[in-house]
Scaffold this active site. Structure first.
Site, PDB file in Angstrom:
ATOM      1  CE  LYS A  17      40.628  35.818  42.967  1.00 37.30           C
ATOM      2  NZ  LYS A  17      41.756  35.745  42.067  1.00 37.30           N
ATOM      3  CG  ASP A 148      38.509  32.553  41.549  1.00 37.12           C
ATOM      4  OD1 ASP A 148      39.169  31.534  41.789  1.00 37.12           O
ATOM      5  OD2 ASP A 148      38.946  33.518  40.892  1.00 37.12           O
TER       6      ASP A 148
END
Ligand code: C5P
Length: 297
Positions: A17, A148
């Site tokens: 990401k 996350d």
């Protein structure tokens, strides 16, 4: 995240990401920071292969002996093993599994590789061990593993994440975005970066509900204007390579920022071609790892 069967094995490709914006909103009594961050999944993947074993042991081994694998522990501290153990504890079922990890996402980079592997493990073992847990049951486990992990579990192409990062609001950007991602040989520790945070937190958010529509319709215009990372000045002062990379992208007039707690940085490009040309130039004049990638559409 993409799951597929190959004989008795289950294969998962799980992405990295980027944090296109990251705003620190305040420090909480539990020591974590409240954030608002716009994250996108990018086309850089780790691959995990799960194969059965007859006992209740968990074994994690790297595929090959590349440098990326030697950067991370393959013992009980690895988030993959911790995710598998957490599932065993949560369900009281003690199946075993052999896991092979093909590591392509650099670690200590802010690219979410460890969190992505953990989310892949939760999702894959839920299927592989036929546990049948609904995704709502996996979310609290994901949040215990890291801030996350919930983002990767939901597998959106983009999302605005709040709380300590674990509250995920998926958004649908109309166009894919193109990036050059640069990871220096040196890394950064997330804990240290948060400890060295130089800026005072603000309460106001970058993306109030009224702006989400514009972000979905015209992502490039919005992000090139709003790109920022409140952890960046701490990252720059702890790691001179971060400063060097961001200086060089800014000299090329590319909107750029550090991702997460670093040390990888990215530049937002207009086209795939611009990203590939810039990546080739960066590769030629530094020892950094450089990728030209796009976000999932
Ligand atoms: O959750 P994660 O493992 O990514 O966090 C690593 C460290 O980073 C935490 O122990 C904490 O010190 C810091 N952190 C924080 N606020 C967040 C996320 C992480 O202070 N929202």
């Amino acid at each position: 995240m993409r799951l597929s069967r190959q004989g008795e094995s289950l294969i998962v490709h799980t992405p990295a990401k980027l944090n296109l914006t990251l705003k620190v909103l305040g420090k909480r009594p539990d020591g974590f920071h409240d954030l608002e961050t716009l994250m996108v999944s990018i086309g850089l993947y780790d691959t995990l292969r799960f194969t059965p074993r007859s006992d209740s042991e968990l074994s994690l081994r790297p595929v090959g002996t590349g440098r990326l694998s030697s950067d991370i522990p393959f013992d009980d501290t690895n988030l993959i093993v911790r995710a598998a153990r957490l599932l065993q504890e949560h369900t009281g079922r003690r199946f075993g599994v052999n896991i092979r990890l093909d590591k392509r996402i650099p670690s200590q980079a802010g690219l979410g590789g460890g969190s992505s592997d953990a989310a892949a493990t939760l999702a894959a073992l839920n299927t592989f061990w036929k546990l049948g847990l609904p995704v709502e049951d996996l979310h609290p486990l994901a949040a215990r593993l890291g801030s996350d992990v919930n983002f990767f579990l939901d597998s959106p192409s983009a999302a605005i994440c709040t709380g300590r990062g674990e509250r995920v609001r998926p958004i649908r950007m109309r166009q894919p975005l193109h990036f050059v991602v640069i990871k220096p040989a040196t890394g950064l520790s997330t804990g240290k970066v948060f400890q060295s945070l130089l800026k005072s937190p603000e309460e106001s958010r970058l993306f109030p509900d009224s702006m989400v529509d514009s972000l979905e319709q015209a992502p490039f215009a919005m992000i090139s204007r709003l790109i920022r990372n409140d952890l960046e000045s701490a990252g720059r002062s702890l790691n001179p390579d971060v400063d060097r990379i961001l200086e060089s992208l800014t000299r090329d007039e590319i909107p750029a920022a550090m991702t997460g707690s670093g040390s990888a940085c990215f530049g937002l490009c207009q086209t795939d071609r611009q990203a590939r040309t810039l990546a080739a130039r960066c590769r030629a004049c530094s020892g950094d790892e450089v990728f030209a990638v796009r976000s999932a559409a």
